[in-house]
Motif scaffolding. Structure first.
Motif, PDB file in Angstrom:
ATOM      1  N   GLY A 252      30.179  27.345  -6.052  1.00 40.76           N
ATOM      2  CA  GLY A 252      30.256  26.202  -6.951  1.00 40.76           C
ATOM      3  C   GLY A 252      29.024  25.323  -6.855  1.00 40.76           C
ATOM      4  N   TRP A 253      29.118  24.159  -7.467  1.00 45.17           N
ATOM      5  CA  TRP A 253      27.986  23.231  -7.518  1.00 45.17           C
ATOM      6  C   TRP A 253      27.655  22.635  -6.154  1.00 45.17           C
ATOM      7  CZ3 TRP A 253      24.842  23.209 -11.411  1.00 45.17           C
ATOM      8  CH2 TRP A 253      25.306  23.627 -12.645  1.00 45.17           C
ATOM      9  N   LEU A 254      28.633  22.602  -5.260  1.00 44.10           N
ATOM     10  CA  LEU A 254      28.386  21.968  -3.974  1.00 44.10           C
ATOM     11  C   LEU A 254      27.532  22.817  -3.041  1.00 44.10           C
ATOM     12  CD1 LEU A 254      31.874  20.379  -3.324  1.00 44.10           C
ATOM     13  CD2 LEU A 254      29.806  19.294  -4.205  1.00 44.10           C
TER      14      LEU A 254
ATOM     15  N   ILE B  10      23.120  30.501 -13.451  1.00 47.07           N
ATOM     16  CA  ILE B  10      24.410  29.820 -13.541  1.00 47.07           C
ATOM     17  C   ILE B  10      25.201  30.480 -14.662  1.00 47.07           C
ATOM     18  CG2 ILE B  10      25.581  27.640 -14.010  1.00 47.07           C
ATOM     19  CD1 ILE B  10      23.018  26.256 -13.014  1.00 47.07           C
ATOM     20  N   ILE B  11      26.387  30.978 -14.331  1.00 46.88           N
ATOM     21  CA  ILE B  11      27.240  31.627 -15.318  1.00 46.88           C
ATOM     22  C   ILE B  11      28.636  31.046 -15.178  1.00 46.88           C
ATOM     23  CG2 ILE B  11      28.308  33.804 -16.002  1.00 46.88           C
ATOM     24  CD1 ILE B  11      25.747  35.195 -15.295  1.00 46.88           C
ATOM     25  N   ASP B  12      29.178  30.573 -16.283  1.00 53.12           N
ATOM     26  CA  ASP B  12      30.521  29.973 -16.311  1.00 53.12           C
ATOM     27  C   ASP B  12      30.683  28.858 -15.287  1.00 53.12           C
ATOM     28  OD1 ASP B  12      31.295  31.686 -18.344  1.00 53.12           O
ATOM     29  OD2 ASP B  12      32.049  33.211 -16.962  1.00 53.12           O
TER      30      ASP B  12
END
Length: 106
Positions: free
Chosen positions: A60-62, A91-93
């Motif tokens: 994820g983004w974290l 970055i996908i979905d």
């Protein structure tokens, strides 16, 4: 009516010129990372190698690119590789993904 038009123009201007962007990079000095040879494109000419497997690390983004690169290198070392080629960060979905082909240089 004019008031709504002015507000909508202002909002469009704000969204177009005040959008947030960021650049995430992975520091690789002299094509090496944690003792592993890393290439973001094909292997340089004149290098013989054997492909071990394709490795994909997602998160994820974290978890940033450096965390994913550490995981990618660890998995490549476990597979018996001494290099990674065609490494890509995308970055996908909404998930960050780092992909590379683990290779064994001869």
């Amino acid at each position: 009516m004019r008031k709504y038009f002015s507000i909508s123009v202002l909002l469009v201007f704000i969204f177009l010129f005040a959008s947030c962007t960021s650049l995430r990079t992975i520091p690789i000095s002299e094509n090496r990372y944690d003792g592993m040879e890393i290439f973001t494109s094909n292997v340089p000419l004149g290098r013989d190698y054997q492909e071990v497997r394709i490795i994909r690390v997602t998160g994820g983004w974290l978890s940033g690119p450096r965390t994913k690169m550490n995981r990618l290198v660890r998995q490549a070392k476990r597979a018996g590789a001494n290099g990674l080629v065609d490494v890509k960060y995308d970055i996908i979905d909404g998930k960050n993904r780092l992909t590379g082909t683990a290779v064994r240089f001869m």
